[in-house]
Write an enzyme that holds these catalytic residues in place. Structure first.
Site, mmCIF file in Angstrom:
data_model
loop_
_atom_site.group_PDB
_atom_site.id
_atom_site.type_symbol
_atom_site.label_atom_id
_atom_site.label_comp_id
_atom_site.label_asym_id
_atom_site.label_seq_id
_atom_site.Cartn_x
_atom_site.Cartn_y
_atom_site.Cartn_z
ATOM 1 N N THR A 116 27.509 73.948 67.883
ATOM 2 C CA THR A 116 28.633 74.143 66.866
ATOM 3 C C THR A 116 28.292 72.741 65.757
ATOM 4 O O THR A 116 27.391 71.797 66.157
ATOM 5 C CB THR A 116 30.021 73.425 67.572
ATOM 6 O OG1 THR A 116 29.734 72.062 67.967
ATOM 7 C CG2 THR A 116 30.210 74.307 68.771
ATOM 8 N N HIS A 117 28.513 73.185 64.850
ATOM 9 C CA HIS A 117 28.131 72.398 63.460
ATOM 10 C C HIS A 117 26.333 72.328 63.560
ATOM 11 O O HIS A 117 26.001 71.198 62.979
ATOM 12 C CB HIS A 117 28.748 71.067 63.720
ATOM 13 C CG HIS A 117 29.953 70.978 63.989
ATOM 14 N ND1 HIS A 117 30.963 70.881 62.908
ATOM 15 C CD2 HIS A 117 30.831 70.809 64.925
ATOM 16 C CE1 HIS A 117 32.095 70.771 63.399
ATOM 17 N NE2 HIS A 117 32.049 70.874 64.810
ATOM 18 N N ASN A 157 37.011 117.126 38.123
ATOM 19 C CA ASN A 157 37.666 116.053 38.933
ATOM 20 C C ASN A 157 37.694 116.176 40.533
ATOM 21 O O ASN A 157 37.374 115.298 41.133
ATOM 22 C CB ASN A 157 39.201 115.710 38.156
ATOM 23 C CG ASN A 157 38.947 115.399 36.740
ATOM 24 O OD1 ASN A 157 37.843 115.123 35.976
ATOM 25 N ND2 ASN A 157 40.172 115.143 36.070
ATOM 26 N N SER A 217 25.912 110.896 33.571
ATOM 27 C CA SER A 217 25.700 110.163 35.056
ATOM 28 C C SER A 217 24.731 110.889 35.592
ATOM 29 O O SER A 217 24.186 110.619 36.909
ATOM 30 C CB SER A 217 26.799 110.336 35.825
ATOM 31 O OG SER A 217 27.373 111.548 35.721
ATOM 32 N N GLU A 237 14.715 86.792 55.458
ATOM 33 C CA GLU A 237 15.274 86.149 54.272
ATOM 34 C C GLU A 237 15.669 87.114 53.207
ATOM 35 O O GLU A 237 16.651 86.915 52.761
ATOM 36 C CB GLU A 237 14.019 85.222 53.668
ATOM 37 C CG GLU A 237 13.686 84.038 54.420
ATOM 38 C CD GLU A 237 12.652 83.049 53.861
ATOM 39 O OE1 GLU A 237 12.044 83.620 52.802
ATOM 40 O OE2 GLU A 237 12.205 82.392 54.884
ATOM 41 N N GLN A 260 33.271 106.984 37.078
ATOM 42 C CA GLN A 260 32.098 107.279 37.150
ATOM 43 C C GLN A 260 31.062 106.297 37.646
ATOM 44 O O GLN A 260 30.116 106.298 38.388
ATOM 45 C CB GLN A 260 31.516 107.980 35.962
ATOM 46 C CG GLN A 260 30.131 108.398 36.041
ATOM 47 C CD GLN A 260 29.839 109.057 34.548
ATOM 48 O OE1 GLN A 260 30.203 110.169 34.311
ATOM 49 N NE2 GLN A 260 28.963 108.405 33.601
ATOM 50 N N ASN A 283 5.555 83.862 57.726
ATOM 51 C CA ASN A 283 6.829 83.648 56.986
ATOM 52 C C ASN A 283 7.732 84.628 57.385
ATOM 53 O O ASN A 283 7.503 85.749 57.591
ATOM 54 C CB ASN A 283 6.849 83.622 55.540
ATOM 55 C CG ASN A 283 6.237 82.382 55.064
ATOM 56 O OD1 ASN A 283 6.243 81.144 55.508
ATOM 57 N ND2 ASN A 283 5.340 82.464 53.686
ATOM 58 N N LYS A 322 0.557 79.798 57.052
ATOM 59 C CA LYS A 322 1.802 80.391 57.082
ATOM 60 C C LYS A 322 1.951 81.613 57.645
ATOM 61 O O LYS A 322 1.200 82.568 57.664
ATOM 62 C CB LYS A 322 2.305 80.277 55.755
ATOM 63 C CG LYS A 322 2.502 78.745 55.111
ATOM 64 C CD LYS A 322 3.933 78.259 55.446
ATOM 65 C CE LYS A 322 4.828 78.549 54.361
ATOM 66 N NZ LYS A 322 5.966 77.638 54.629
ATOM 67 N N LYS A 326 29.631 105.025 41.485
ATOM 68 C CA LYS A 326 28.353 105.862 42.198
ATOM 69 C C LYS A 326 26.961 104.902 42.357
ATOM 70 O O LYS A 326 26.748 104.778 43.571
ATOM 71 C CB LYS A 326 27.790 106.997 41.438
ATOM 72 C CG LYS A 326 28.917 108.302 41.812
ATOM 73 C CD LYS A 326 28.644 109.390 40.869
ATOM 74 C CE LYS A 326 29.843 110.087 40.852
ATOM 75 N NZ LYS A 326 30.959 109.482 40.227
ATOM 76 N N SER A 333 1.155 83.469 53.215
ATOM 77 C CA SER A 333 1.265 82.828 52.007
ATOM 78 C C SER A 333 -0.159 82.878 51.103
ATOM 79 O O SER A 333 -1.140 83.073 51.803
ATOM 80 C CB SER A 333 1.622 81.288 52.158
ATOM 81 O OG SER A 333 1.103 80.402 50.973
HETATM 82 N N1 ARG Z 1 30.451 112.232 35.949
HETATM 83 C C1 ARG Z 1 31.669 112.263 36.315
HETATM 84 C C2 ARG Z 1 32.133 111.136 37.383
HETATM 85 O O1 ARG Z 1 31.411 110.871 38.064
HETATM 86 C C3 ARG Z 1 32.199 113.752 36.813
HETATM 87 C C4 ARG Z 1 33.441 113.895 36.532
HETATM 88 C C5 ARG Z 1 33.828 114.149 35.259
HETATM 89 N N2 ARG Z 1 35.108 114.519 34.843
HETATM 90 C C6 ARG Z 1 35.606 114.363 33.620
HETATM 91 N N3 ARG Z 1 36.873 114.514 33.534
HETATM 92 N N4 ARG Z 1 35.173 113.840 32.676
HETATM 93 O O2 ARG Z 1 32.946 110.871 37.688
#
Ligand code: ARG
Length: 469
Positions: free
Chosen positions: A155-156, A110, A23, A290, A322, A285, A283, A325, A277
């Site tokens: 409205t609408h 963890n 990761s 958007e 994981q 824009n 133009k 993230k 444009s």
């Molecule tokens: N890269 C892991 C995550 O984002 C970190 C935790 C890893 N823990 C494990 N027991 N493999 O969750």
């Protein structure tokens, strides 16, 4: 490949497995949080006499050095490490040797990653609430200047009744105010520290979790070590709040796009916030509006992706987590950008007050008021509604014949009386645009008096709620 857990293995991880599992390419942005958490952890370990003062000092110095070197660009976070936690620990051991190997005493990745993500989410919530505060300030400024800028309310997407620009923007003030409140609420709920939960069952060392929680600015430690490492509710709640912000921005962006169109011309976007444009020279824009509208989808996508990722996970930690993230990072980045840009765009927009007012005068926005006039003459509302309906048809036909817009107030008293004998000369004052808005004095309604009362409340609100810190 540099791993923390080689001992139990007699074979190298397959290369593809290593990179699939890693990761670091995205969690490297958590280096500050990771180091901050590690410092709190070792300071506590020393306080509990689990490591010595000199070990603690060496580790803290090593960690601070790593952080400073990353920030100076002298230390690159590279992909041969599995994640940011492995990277920092490996670098520490490389730099200070033996005592570096004690950093992870009484800790698991963890609880470490749970802490890092909470620290990150907390920081991002502060940024977003700051950006919301700025947007609310811009909105309030515009509202203060436009309590008598008349415009049609819709409205609408059909003209309905007259209102003011201040009142219309006040609706968005309410939306973003709720968004800010929601985030503060989430902050309060998440602000408990998971550090010390270990893999999920706590540890056999006598850790002082209250101490680390206080050091890191949490309300206290979390109450269940299994939940501590498997809870991602705060990320889902945040993504949900971010989705609502995007929904509000997207509705607002849609109105900006419509109002900026040639057909409406209610506003003109600043050149700095418009684009041209490549083929059509005339133009200008509203690309920014958007894009904000378009980016709403990816934030909703992040919410759905984390919700789905979590939905069948047995306790406690699973590697699926994981995947929280990239979704969280992308959503926070996107919403921060969108809020900033929307604010800049709004602050530089010119409002064509005359065009808005003219538009409010056309389209029978005073039809309800004309009916109310008859009610004042003792005509039951249902009959009055019918009479004014007929009058509108009369005006539409007359407009066609004369090839020009005819409104109710353009009719002569004679014409009015032909439709209903209850009309008297005072009807014209009763149904003119300013009178129609001025009479709407219920709390929260658009009359300038009612609006100013709310503007005072909003002004005070922004003073009382500067930000989360
Ligand atoms: N890269 C892991 C995550 O984002 C970190 C935790 C890893 N823990 C494990 N027991 N493999 O969750």
């Amino acid at each position: 490949m540099a791993q923390l857990w080689g001992g139990r293995f007699s074979k190298e991880t397959a290369e593809q497995v290593f990179s699939f599992n890693a990761s670091i390419s995205f969690d490297k942005r958590l280096y500050r949080q990771d180091i901050e958490g590690s410092i709190a952890h070792v300071v506590m370990l020393e306080k509990r006499k689990i490591i010595t003062v000199s070990e603690k000092d060496e580790i803290v110095k090593g960690l601070v050095g790593i952080r400073d070197d990353i920030e100076k660009g002298d230390l690159l976070i590279t992909d041969e490490y599995e994640d940011i936690h492995s990277f920092v620990e490996a670098k520490l051991i490389e730099r200070i040797g033996l005592s570096g190997k004690k950093l992870h005493t009484g800790r698991s990745r963890n609880d470490q990653v749970a802490l890092d993500m909470k620290l990150y989410t907390r920081q991002e919530i502060v940024h977003i609430t700051d950006a919301i505060h700025t947007l609310l300030k811009t909105l309030l400024e515009i509202m203060k200047e436009n309590t008598t800028t008349y415009m049609p309310g819709f409205t609408h997407l059909q003209k309905a009744q007259p209102t003011t620009l201040a009142h219309h923007f006040g609706a968005y003030f309410e939306m973003f105010k709720r968004d800010g409140e929601r985030l503060k609420d989430i902050y309060k709920r998440l602000n408990y520290c998971p550090l010390g939960a270990g893999a999920f069952a706590g540890t056999t060392y006598s850790l002082d979790r209250h101490y680390t929680a206080a050091m890191l600015g949490f309300e206290g430690p979390t109450f269940n070590s299994m939940d501590s490492v498997s809870d991602r509710d705060y990320i889902i709640e945040s993504l949900s709040a971010l989705s609502l912000i995007m929904m509000h921005l997207s509705r607002f962006a849609e109105e900006i796009i419509i109002w900026n169109s040639d057909e409406y011309r209610f506003i003109e976007l600043d050149d700095a916030y418009s684009t041209g444009s490549s083929i059509m020279p005339q133009k200008k824009n509203p690309d920014i509006a958007e894009l904000i509208r378009g980016k709403t989808g990816r934030v909703y996508g992040s919410l759905m992706s984390v919700l789905t990722m979590m939905k069948a996970l047995p306790l406690a930690y699973n590697k699926d987590m994981q995947e929280d993230k990239e979704s969280a990072f992308d959503a926070f980045d996107t919403v921060k950008d969108c809020l900033d840009l929307f604010n800049g765009m709004l602050a530089t927009t010119a409002f064509n007050q005359k065009v808005m007012e003219r538009s409010a005068t056309a389209g029978f926005t005073n039809a309800t008021d004309a009916a109310d006039y008859l009610v004042g003459r003792n005509v039951p509302f249902r009959d009055a509604h019918e009479i004014i309906g007929r009058m509108v048809i009369y005006c539409i036909n007359k407009s066609k014949e004369n090839d020009t817009d005819v409104s109710i107030e353009d009719l002569t008293l004679e014409e009015l009386k032909q439709i209903s004998p209850h009309f008297e000369p005072d009807v014209y004052d009763f149904i003119n645009l300013k009178a129609c808005v001025g009479k709407r004095q219920t709390y929260g309604a658009p009359s300038p008096d009612a609006m100013n009362e709310i503007i005072d409340i909003y002004t005070e609100y922004l003073v009382q709620n500067t930000n989360l810190r």
